[in-house]
Enzyme design. Structure first.
Site, PDB file in Angstrom:
ATOM      1  N   LYS A 188       0.957  -1.096  -0.095  1.00  0.00           N
ATOM      2  CA  LYS A 188       0.057  -0.546  -0.233  1.00  0.00           C
ATOM      3  C   LYS A 188       1.011   1.224  -0.118  1.00  0.00           C
ATOM      4  O   LYS A 188       1.307   1.480   0.740  1.00  0.00           O
ATOM      5  CB  LYS A 188      -1.036   0.632   1.030  1.00  0.00           C
ATOM      6  CG  LYS A 188      -2.214   0.690   0.957  1.00  0.00           C
ATOM      7  CD  LYS A 188      -2.577   1.823   0.494  1.00  0.00           C
ATOM      8  CE  LYS A 188      -2.040   2.730   2.172  1.00  0.00           C
ATOM      9  NZ  LYS A 188      -1.289   4.352   1.401  1.00  0.00           N
ATOM     10  N   GLU A 263      10.334   1.601  10.930  1.00  0.00           N
ATOM     11  CA  GLU A 263      10.826   3.127  10.430  1.00  0.00           C
ATOM     12  C   GLU A 263      10.121   4.043  10.463  1.00  0.00           C
ATOM     13  O   GLU A 263       9.579   4.915   9.546  1.00  0.00           O
ATOM     14  CB  GLU A 263      11.699   2.718   8.721  1.00  0.00           C
ATOM     15  CG  GLU A 263      12.243   1.672   8.981  1.00  0.00           C
ATOM     16  CD  GLU A 263      12.854   1.267   7.624  1.00  0.00           C
ATOM     17  OE1 GLU A 263      13.521   0.364   7.222  1.00  0.00           O
ATOM     18  OE2 GLU A 263      13.463   2.397   6.776  1.00  0.00           O
ATOM     19  N   CYS A 297      14.531  11.454   6.518  1.00  0.00           N
ATOM     20  CA  CYS A 297      13.882  10.514   8.087  1.00  0.00           C
ATOM     21  C   CYS A 297      15.335  10.979   8.560  1.00  0.00           C
ATOM     22  O   CYS A 297      15.299  11.370   9.297  1.00  0.00           O
ATOM     23  CB  CYS A 297      13.550   8.861   7.774  1.00  0.00           C
ATOM     24  SG  CYS A 297      14.826   7.779   7.109  1.00  0.00           S
ATOM     25  N   GLU A 394       9.636  16.925  14.406  1.00  0.00           N
ATOM     26  CA  GLU A 394      10.078  16.734  13.015  1.00  0.00           C
ATOM     27  C   GLU A 394       9.576  17.597  12.171  1.00  0.00           C
ATOM     28  O   GLU A 394       7.912  17.488  11.886  1.00  0.00           O
ATOM     29  CB  GLU A 394       9.691  15.134  12.667  1.00  0.00           C
ATOM     30  CG  GLU A 394      10.347  15.015  11.281  1.00  0.00           C
ATOM     31  CD  GLU A 394      10.364  13.654  11.083  1.00  0.00           C
ATOM     32  OE1 GLU A 394       8.891  13.382  10.710  1.00  0.00           O
ATOM     33  OE2 GLU A 394      10.742  12.594  10.162  1.00  0.00           O
TER      34      GLU A 394
HETATM   35  P1  NAD Z   1       3.101   8.805   7.650  1.00  0.00           P
HETATM   36  O1  NAD Z   1       3.143   8.036   8.576  1.00  0.00           O
HETATM   37  O2  NAD Z   1       1.405  10.218   7.215  1.00  0.00           O
HETATM   38  O3  NAD Z   1       2.514   7.639   5.670  1.00  0.00           O
HETATM   39  C1  NAD Z   1       2.815   6.431   5.687  1.00  0.00           C
HETATM   40  C2  NAD Z   1       2.365   5.439   5.319  1.00  0.00           C
HETATM   41  O4  NAD Z   1       1.337   4.878   5.847  1.00  0.00           O
HETATM   42  C3  NAD Z   1       1.651   6.191   4.080  1.00  0.00           C
HETATM   43  O5  NAD Z   1       0.920   5.211   2.708  1.00  0.00           O
HETATM   44  C4  NAD Z   1      -0.657   6.117   4.592  1.00  0.00           C
HETATM   45  O6  NAD Z   1      -1.072   6.107   4.136  1.00  0.00           O
HETATM   46  C5  NAD Z   1      -0.114   5.239   5.900  1.00  0.00           C
HETATM   47  N1  NAD Z   1      -1.217   5.418   7.131  1.00  0.00           N
HETATM   48  C6  NAD Z   1      -1.608   5.874   7.684  1.00  0.00           C
HETATM   49  N2  NAD Z   1      -2.614   5.623   8.164  1.00  0.00           N
HETATM   50  C7  NAD Z   1      -2.338   4.449   8.120  1.00  0.00           C
HETATM   51  C8  NAD Z   1      -3.005   3.339   8.918  1.00  0.00           C
HETATM   52  N3  NAD Z   1      -4.095   4.489  10.283  1.00  0.00           N
HETATM   53  N4  NAD Z   1      -3.037   2.792   9.396  1.00  0.00           N
HETATM   54  C9  NAD Z   1      -2.141   2.019   7.624  1.00  0.00           C
HETATM   55  N5  NAD Z   1      -1.348   2.783   7.651  1.00  0.00           N
HETATM   56  C10 NAD Z   1      -1.457   4.395   7.581  1.00  0.00           C
HETATM   57  O7  NAD Z   1       3.410   9.235   6.736  1.00  0.00           O
HETATM   58  P2  NAD Z   1       4.494   9.928   5.585  1.00  0.00           P
HETATM   59  O8  NAD Z   1       3.621  11.985   5.824  1.00  0.00           O
HETATM   60  O9  NAD Z   1       4.263   9.425   4.106  1.00  0.00           O
HETATM   61  O10 NAD Z   1       6.146  10.031   5.481  1.00  0.00           O
HETATM   62  C11 NAD Z   1       6.507  11.240   6.616  1.00  0.00           C
HETATM   63  C12 NAD Z   1       7.167  10.539   7.198  1.00  0.00           C
HETATM   64  O11 NAD Z   1       7.745   9.108   7.137  1.00  0.00           O
HETATM   65  C13 NAD Z   1       8.473  11.092   8.171  1.00  0.00           C
HETATM   66  O12 NAD Z   1       8.088  10.710   9.727  1.00  0.00           O
HETATM   67  C14 NAD Z   1       9.511  10.229   8.142  1.00  0.00           C
HETATM   68  O13 NAD Z   1      10.698  10.762   9.243  1.00  0.00           O
HETATM   69  C15 NAD Z   1       8.943   9.008   8.058  1.00  0.00           C
HETATM   70  N6  NAD Z   1      10.016   8.044   6.993  1.00  0.00           N
HETATM   71  C16 NAD Z   1      11.269   7.781   7.751  1.00  0.00           C
HETATM   72  C17 NAD Z   1      11.948   6.783   7.488  1.00  0.00           C
HETATM   73  C18 NAD Z   1      13.132   5.725   8.256  1.00  0.00           C
HETATM   74  O14 NAD Z   1      13.479   4.480   7.447  1.00  0.00           O
HETATM   75  N7  NAD Z   1      12.693   5.941   9.654  1.00  0.00           N
HETATM   76  C19 NAD Z   1      11.701   6.805   5.501  1.00  0.00           C
HETATM   77  C20 NAD Z   1      10.524   7.770   4.861  1.00  0.00           C
HETATM   78  C21 NAD Z   1      10.622   8.664   6.051  1.00  0.00           C
END
Ligand code: NAD
Length: 490
Positions: A188, A263, A297, A394
């Site tokens: 997804k 992550e 990230c 962040e």
């Molecule tokens: P997000 O958490 O809003 O969304 C990530 C994914 O989760 C999306 O596909 C979203 O549709 C899904 N999602 C949202 N709510 C959900 C739920 N209740 N159940 C299941 N899936 C759900 O994150 P984002 O805004 O897309 O990405 C940015 C974040 O990702 C930042 O915090 C960044 O630090 C983090 N990130 C971490 C790493 C790492 O390796 N640690 C790498 C890249 C990004």
């Protein structure tokens, strides 16, 4: 820019015609409900194309397909799986330009950084393809009455949920080891940037992956994402995204006892001591927050700089930040492109006001750039303290918060003084201090006198609110596989 735009338009033509559809059991399908949503380009807010808005029904069909495909994929000789994964890598390389252009248009990331993203994705497949043949190797432990054999088996169908910031690379990083382990996958991708996940799934099928082994369901987190985390046939969830989403997923997966790998976010410190090579530290500090639009990230979003050098270091930093090229992501000269979406733009720019209220100085940027699209000026906050919101939350944009410290002890307190613990960057030429400091620094990954340079066999992941579990090398297999003990009486 004109040539890149023309090439991009050729690639987008088919998506404009059909939209981005799901790929379930090897078949391209709209959402069961027929619903769609639009993906927009952050450059000018234009509609790229409609996207299938999958929900619980689509997730269920995909999970069933992944379940049905699992035994044959698990039992396929590892050498065969290895060949298919290498073929995926070959096809990624063949379509690298298409992937890079689509990724930039969909996410706003600058082409100068994204041009390598596809190749890194291909490397991820090659790395895990080569490890597939040994993934199940176990050990034999003799006890007085038993010969104990330990083997490793794939856990089953897994769910992969990815964010919008570097969607292609992150998808490959999660899916390649799952397939190499022998798991089947329901992916997804993030709703803000679905283009390249579709290209990747197409490539996988073209490479000969059997139907049902890799299923793609687009949709929103709160319905498709949630349904995936709650599905009883999905044995584990590999998630990359925000810390608060990770926390929700843990709750959603509780009833079905999901194994989770997270992550999550970061507020990573780059610590510059006065004995460091300051020119190199400056280059690295700039690269790690202003490349990839700061939407990364592992970005070094907090600069901790020693008092004695702070004035001079910050003066150079301001000059460099002000000369960063903001522009169209497909322009090769661009260093910082637009932020992903209005929602994220509003979040990032809200910190400009917060910084003022907190009493920090906006030493560079702090404004939007251009009249259209989600562009912001690379921003530097100085004279901040670690208790300020801009030092704790962040921001996930090209925004750096600089905080001064007196000595090593204070630097460590500041560095560890957030809820996060993903990466840390330490600049010093004192080896003893480097050893002492990194030993006490709360982070999953630390680089000394270096920016983040990934080496695939090393562990990737965070501590505290930055994550649970590790990827890379054999650690990825530990997540996607189960250890199995068999004792033979002797
Ligand atoms: P997000 O958490 O809003 O969304 C990530 C994914 O989760 C999306 O596909 C979203 O549709 C899904 N999602 C949202 N709510 C959900 C739920 N209740 N159940 C299941 N899936 C759900 O994150 P984002 O805004 O897309 O990405 C940015 C974040 O990702 C930042 O915090 C960044 O630090 C983090 N990130 C971490 C790493 C790492 O390796 N640690 C790498 C890249 C990004």
């Amino acid at each position: 820019l004109a040539t890149n735009t023309e090439t991009l338009n050729c690639h987008l033509a088919r998506f404009r015609e059909t939209g981005i559809l799901n790929l379930i059991n090897g078949e391209t399908r709209p959402a069961a409900s027929g619903a769609t949503f639009e993906t927009l380009s952050p450059v000018d807010e234009s509609v790229i194309c409609p996207v299938a808005k999958g929900g619980a029904e689509d997730i269920d069909t995909a999970a069933q397909a992944a379940k049905a495909a699992f035994p044959a994929w698990r039992d396929m000789p590892a050498l065969e799986r290895k060949k298919i994964l290498h073929r995926i890598a070959d096809l990624i390389v063949e379509r690298a330009e298409e992937i890079a252009l689509c990724e930039c248009w969909d996410t706003g990331q600058a082409l100068r950084f994204m041009s390598k993203a596809a190749l890194r994705g291909a490397e991820n497949f090659r790395f895990f393809a080569d490890k597939a043949t040994a993934a199940r190797d176990g050990q034999q432990l003799q006890s007085p009455t038993l010969m104990n054999v330990t083997t490793r088996v794939p856990i089953g169908p897994v769910g992969v949920i990815t964010p919008w910031n570097t969607p292609f690379m992150l998808s490959t990083w999660k899916i390649a080891p799952a397939l190499a382990a022998g798991c089947t996958v329901v992916h997804k991708p993030a709703e803000f940037s679905p283009l390249t996940a579709r290209i990747l799934a197409e490539i996988a099928h073209e490479a000969g992956l059997p139907p049902g082994v890799w299923n793609l369901v687009n949709g929103f987190g709160e319905d498709a994402g949630r349904a995936l985390t709650e599905h009883p046939d999905i044995k584990a969830i590999a998630f990359v995204g925000e810390s608060k989403t990770g926390s929700m997923i843990m709750k959603q997966g509780a009833d079905t006892l999901k194994r989770v790998h997270f992550e999550l976010g970061g507020k990573n410190p780059v610590v510059v001591f006065d004995d460091a090579d300051l020119d190199r530290a400056l280059d690295a500090a700039i690269f790690m927050i202003y490349s990839l639009n700061g939407e990364r990230c592992t970005s070094s979003s907090r600069l901790l700089v020693q008092d004695s050098i702070a004035d001079a270091f910050e003066a150079k930093l301001i000059e460099r930040v002000n000369s960063i090229e903001v522009g169209h992501p497909l322009d090769p000269a661009t260093e910082v492109g637009p932020l992903i979406h209005k929602v994220h733009f509003d979040k990032v720019t809200s910190y400009f006001e917060t910084a003022k209220q907190d009493g920090a100085t906006i030493a560079a940027g702090g404004t939007r750039a251009g009249g259209k699209g989600w562009f912001v000026r690379p921003t530097l906050f100085t004279h901040a303290t670690n208790d300020m919101t801009i030092a704790q939350e962040e921001i996930f944009g090209p925004v750096l918060t600089a905080i001064r410290f007196k000595d090593e002890e204070e630097a460590l307190t500041l560095a560890n003084g957030t809820q996060y613990g993903l990466t840390g960057y330490v600049w010093t030429n004192d080896l003893t201090r480097a050893l002492r400091f990194t030993n006490a620094l709360e982070a999953g990954m630390i680089w000394v006198n270096s920016e983040n340079v990934r080496h695939l066999p090393t562990p990737f992941g965070g501590v505290k609110s930055s994550g649970i579990g590790r990827d890379g090398g054999d650690w990825s297999f530990e997540f996607y596989m189960e250890q199995k003990h068999i004792g033979f009486a002797t």
